[in-house]
Design a protein around this motif. Structure first.
Motif, mmCIF file in Angstrom:
data_model
loop_
_atom_site.group_PDB
_atom_site.id
_atom_site.type_symbol
_atom_site.label_atom_id
_atom_site.label_comp_id
_atom_site.label_asym_id
_atom_site.label_seq_id
_atom_site.Cartn_x
_atom_site.Cartn_y
_atom_site.Cartn_z
ATOM 1 N N GLU A 130 1.028 -4.881 5.574
ATOM 2 C CA GLU A 130 0.594 -3.541 5.986
ATOM 3 C C GLU A 130 1.165 -3.212 7.364
ATOM 4 O O GLU A 130 1.393 -4.114 8.172
ATOM 5 C CB GLU A 130 -0.941 -3.464 6.028
ATOM 6 C CG GLU A 130 -1.576 -3.567 4.647
ATOM 7 C CD GLU A 130 -3.095 -3.431 4.657
ATOM 8 O OE1 GLU A 130 -3.684 -3.507 3.577
ATOM 9 O OE2 GLU A 130 -3.679 -3.251 5.749
ATOM 10 N N LYS A 178 2.876 -6.257 9.155
ATOM 11 C CA LYS A 178 2.314 -7.530 9.601
ATOM 12 C C LYS A 178 2.962 -8.663 8.821
ATOM 13 O O LYS A 178 3.042 -8.604 7.593
ATOM 14 C CB LYS A 178 0.801 -7.521 9.381
ATOM 15 C CG LYS A 178 0.099 -8.764 9.930
ATOM 16 C CD LYS A 178 -1.412 -8.617 9.819
ATOM 17 C CE LYS A 178 -2.126 -9.851 10.332
ATOM 18 N NZ LYS A 178 -3.586 -9.656 10.352
ATOM 19 N N GLU A 216 -7.000 -6.685 11.869
ATOM 20 C CA GLU A 216 -7.825 -6.169 10.763
ATOM 21 C C GLU A 216 -7.038 -6.015 9.467
ATOM 22 O O GLU A 216 -7.619 -5.947 8.391
ATOM 23 C CB GLU A 216 -8.409 -4.800 11.138
ATOM 24 C CG GLU A 216 -9.381 -4.867 12.298
ATOM 25 C CD GLU A 216 -9.717 -3.474 12.867
ATOM 26 O OE1 GLU A 216 -10.785 -3.352 13.483
ATOM 27 O OE2 GLU A 216 -8.897 -2.545 12.692
ATOM 28 N N ILE A 217 -5.718 -5.889 9.582
ATOM 29 C CA ILE A 217 -4.916 -5.590 8.391
ATOM 30 C C ILE A 217 -4.423 -6.865 7.720
ATOM 31 O O ILE A 217 -4.462 -7.945 8.297
ATOM 32 C CB ILE A 217 -3.705 -4.687 8.748
ATOM 33 C CG1 ILE A 217 -2.829 -5.368 9.801
ATOM 34 C CG2 ILE A 217 -4.173 -3.322 9.196
ATOM 35 C CD1 ILE A 217 -1.525 -4.647 10.084
ATOM 36 N N LYS A 218 -3.975 -6.678 6.463
ATOM 37 C CA LYS A 218 -3.397 -7.798 5.718
ATOM 38 C C LYS A 218 -1.887 -7.860 5.953
ATOM 39 O O LYS A 218 -1.276 -6.881 6.360
ATOM 40 C CB LYS A 218 -3.643 -7.591 4.222
ATOM 41 C CG LYS A 218 -5.097 -7.695 3.822
ATOM 42 C CD LYS A 218 -5.237 -7.411 2.333
ATOM 43 C CE LYS A 218 -6.697 -7.160 1.990
ATOM 44 N NZ LYS A 218 -6.852 -6.304 0.807
ATOM 45 N N ALA A 219 -1.323 -9.008 5.644
ATOM 46 C CA ALA A 219 0.142 -9.127 5.697
ATOM 47 C C ALA A 219 0.753 -8.064 4.800
ATOM 48 O O ALA A 219 0.236 -7.785 3.715
ATOM 49 C CB ALA A 219 0.580 -10.514 5.254
ATOM 50 N N ASN A 266 0.803 -1.222 0.000
ATOM 51 C CA ASN A 266 0.000 0.000 0.000
ATOM 52 C C ASN A 266 0.837 1.274 0.000
ATOM 53 O O ASN A 266 0.342 2.357 0.260
ATOM 54 C CB ASN A 266 -0.942 0.015 1.198
ATOM 55 C CG ASN A 266 -1.992 -1.061 1.037
ATOM 56 O OD1 ASN A 266 -2.278 -1.500 -0.073
ATOM 57 N ND2 ASN A 266 -2.541 -1.515 2.140
#
Lengths: 300, 300
Positions: free
Chosen positions: B272, B185, B267-270, A49
């Motif tokens: 991030e 993450k 809540e986040i993806k790997a 991101n």
């Protein structure tokens, strides 16, 4: 500290200090297309991101007025021409044509009325990276710095700084220290910063260079300053002197020492490890907000 | 977790778990004369109060019984003979002659009754450095590990471990991660450790290698585990399962996540960046004490 009220435009106050109308953009280094090139750290490459030029775009977006003027101040840099050219290039790419470079090299330069006149017309100023001690030693107490503080306090000037240019905005400015260490008293050196952002100590390249322990030492020395550690390609936009918003691909580390229950920092000798209990730590990401305690207002 | 009470010697309990009679010595790496040589970090060189061999001397001092036996376990090391020789040499210099090396290389070795018999006679065991995944993969659930835990719980066995040997004592064991990063993450990997010290995640070479952010990620994932970051030539001696004392020339970093007010880790993806608010941090030095919350007792 004496508060000089240069104009009567202000109405809001906080702790006896006027609430600034301008904004600060404090950048942790290596924002896209910085003087250090646009290499990203490995961590940033891995972050899918990652938003290219996000921070500088936000700077441009925050500028007030038609055909806004950005003043580039490469005073911290030992390569002011090269650094300025790079910023000119990227700001033009972002659609800003009205650019001026103020290349202050000496304290005499910092008294030049021609330069303070340029500040009076600016919508934004950008302090580049380099050596933060150059910034305080050359600009500290100068008419040039006064003119920036006055316009930041009373008008909607955006003051941006990256790396050394960010660290110099602190109240207590770190200028030397073992990046990897900092656990021994005296391994971290600080002096009075330009104090645009009140009651904080700012550090940059924070996670990449492992600087948290030296920041903890700065906070132990005076918990009245909140430690703000900015990772590369990460910034805070500060409005009203203390309302901060995180921008960028990395994290902002806050060290809050208000509730420290004990520290040995005032009892030990240089070269001994310092201890601390009850330091509070926050890690904040893009879009998150935080209010810096007791940090409203600016002084000149 | 099931508590197997192998003997009836225990009387004290905490949270349903017996309070161990043994002690743990958890060392952050590079204690004097370790397998990695005895170079000190720059920070340690600068610390005039660096006490040579302080940690290993304390280990020897804590041993119970006459002519106490130290068992050296180089299972984590890829050079077990070299590593063992170095420990034999330094323990002899410290006056201990009764030394045995148990060189477990496979899970079959860890079932060998000859080795568990040696543990039954030991006053102290020393897990060397190397790769902590070797320790959990080879020793996890083995009769050899059971014999150590049983004697640690019911008798005055001292269990020491350095570097990988320290990290493996954790409940949640970190085994991979960007030392300089860890803010995204998935940049930190953990698995179940040998769980000699309850409700903690241990990391070593902590300040020198800038590992605080990856530890914050481990704590965000489960604040039930307190993060304990050991600097090189720094150790904690733990008695009664949770009363720790700092020994050595560096600092111990405690990250306490019990009061975390928010985190995005679930809540986040790997890839991030993770965020966290309200993490508590302590930096502790030689002689300071700390009680690990909710960490009494051991299980087999």
């Amino acid at each position: 500290m004496a508060v000089k009220q240069k104009t009567e435009k202000k109405s809001k106050q906080h702790l006896g200090l006027p609430i600034p109308k301008g904004k600060l953009l404090v950048i942790g280094g290596k924002e896209s297309k910085s003087e250090e090139g646009d290499e990203r750290s490995e961590a940033q490459e891995e972050n899918e991101n990652f938003i290219s030029e996000q921070i500088l775009k936000r700077f441009v977006k925050e500028l007030k007025g038609r055909n806004p003027l950005i003043v580039i101040i490469p005073a911290a840099s030992s390569q002011p021409e090269k650094t300025s050219r790079e910023y000119e290039k990227v700001f033009k790419q972002l659609g800003v044509e009205n650019l001026k470079v103020v290349d202050i090299r000496t304290r005499d330069d910092a008294k030049n009325p021609e330069y303070t006149d340029i500040i009076k017309k600016a919508s934004g100023v950008m302090f580049t990276g380099g050596d933060q001690l150059r910034l305080t030693a050359i600009l500290g107490g100068s008419p040039f710095l006064e003119s920036i503080k006055e316009r930041y306090t009373n008008e909607q000037l955006i003051v941006a700084g990256t790396s050394a240019g960010a660290m110099a905005m602190s109240t207590s400015m770190i200028y030397a220290g073992e990046s990897q260490g900092g656990m021994l008293k005296g391994q971290m050196s600080a002096t009075a910063g330009l104090d645009l952002l009140k009651n904080v100590a700012i550090d940059t390249h924070f996670i990449d260079r492992g600087r948290i322990i030296r920041m903890a030492q700065a906070v132990a020395q005076n918990p009245g300053c909140i430690g703000i550690g900015l990772e590369e390609d990460t910034a805070i936009l500060v409005k009203e002197g203390n309302e901060m918003e995180v921008i960028g691909s990395g994290l902002v580390t806050i060290l809050d020492g208000m509730d420290i229950s004990s520290t040995n920092i005032y009892e030990i000798k240089a070269g001994e490890p310092f201890t601390i209990r009850g330091l509070k730590m926050h890690l904040l990401g893009d879009g998150e907000t935080y209010t810096i305690p007791s940090s409203k207002g600016t002084v000149t």
